[in-house]
Design a protein around this motif. Structure first.
Motif, short mmCIF file in Angstrom:
data_model
loop_
_atom_site.label_atom_id
_atom_site.label_comp_id
_atom_site.label_asym_id
_atom_site.label_seq_id
_atom_site.Cartn_x
_atom_site.Cartn_y
_atom_site.Cartn_z
N VAL A 1 -6.78 -9.46 9.89
CA VAL A 1 -6.98 -8.40 10.47
C VAL A 1 -6.94 -6.85 9.72
N LEU A 2 -7.70 -6.23 9.80
CA LEU A 2 -7.64 -5.00 9.06
C LEU A 2 -7.51 -3.66 10.05
N VAL A 3 -6.66 -2.62 9.55
CA VAL A 3 -6.50 -1.31 10.55
C VAL A 3 -7.07 -0.55 9.80
N ASP A 4 -8.11 0.15 10.42
CA ASP A 4 -9.00 1.22 9.72
C ASP A 4 -9.45 0.68 8.31
N GLY A 5 -9.84 -0.33 8.20
CA GLY A 5 -10.39 -0.82 7.00
C GLY A 5 -9.40 -1.36 5.79
N GLU A 6 -8.05 -1.22 6.21
CA GLU A 6 -6.97 -1.60 5.28
C GLU A 6 -6.14 -2.69 5.64
N ALA A 7 -5.80 -3.61 4.69
CA ALA A 7 -4.88 -4.85 5.00
C ALA A 7 -3.42 -4.36 4.84
N LEU A 8 -3.00 -3.89 5.96
CA LEU A 8 -1.58 -3.31 6.12
C LEU A 8 -0.62 -4.59 6.15
N ASP A 9 0.66 -3.91 5.79
CA ASP A 9 1.84 -4.87 5.83
C ASP A 9 2.26 -5.39 7.37
N SER A 10 1.80 -4.71 8.18
CA SER A 10 1.99 -4.68 9.77
C SER A 10 0.91 -4.13 10.52
N LEU A 11 0.58 -4.60 11.85
CA LEU A 11 -0.18 -4.21 12.79
C LEU A 11 0.03 -2.75 13.25
N MET A 12 1.66 -2.71 13.77
CA MET A 12 1.75 -1.57 14.52
C MET A 12 3.23 -1.25 13.92
N GLY A 13 3.60 -1.52 12.76
CA GLY A 13 4.69 -1.11 12.13
C GLY A 13 6.04 -2.00 12.33
N HIS A 14 5.97 -3.01 13.21
CA HIS A 14 7.15 -3.91 13.22
C HIS A 14 7.34 -5.12 12.69
N SER A 15 6.36 -6.10 12.93
CA SER A 15 6.40 -7.57 12.31
C SER A 15 5.23 -7.61 11.35
N GLU A 16 5.86 -8.39 10.23
CA GLU A 16 5.04 -8.81 9.20
C GLU A 16 3.52 -9.41 9.40
N LEU A 17 2.36 -8.98 8.84
CA LEU A 17 1.04 -9.20 9.21
C LEU A 17 0.57 -10.03 7.80
N GLU A 18 0.32 -11.44 8.09
CA GLU A 18 -0.09 -12.16 6.98
C GLU A 18 -1.68 -11.81 6.68
#
Length: 74
Positions: free
Chosen positions: A50-67
């Motif tokens: 799951v990428l957010v705006d093309g980036e592999a972020l640490d969290s989807l919405m800023g609250h929990s870790e995204l693998e």
């Protein structure tokens, strides 16, 4: 949804989440659970990126870790 791509056993979703659609911790976990439950119902998908705006972020919405990627549970 910006894009969806499938390669081998991995499905990559690139999403845009506007500020007004960002949820709290519980909502973020529920959204991730809904995505994984939906996508992993297909036998050929074992990993979900799951990428957010093309980036592999640490969290989807800023609250929990995204693998990266999210692995199907055995």
């Amino acid at each position: 949804m910006l894009s969806v791509q499938s390669a081998e056993d991995t499905l990559t979703l690139d999403v845009h989440i506007p500020d007004e659609a960002k949820l709290g911790t519980s909502g973020e976990l529920l959204a991730l659970e809904a995505l994984t439950t939906t996508m992993f119902q297909f036998d050929e998908i074992n990993r979900l990126e799951v990428l957010v705006d093309g980036e592999a972020l640490d969290s989807l919405m800023g609250h929990s870790e995204l693998e990266h990627p999210i692995q199907r549970e055995p």
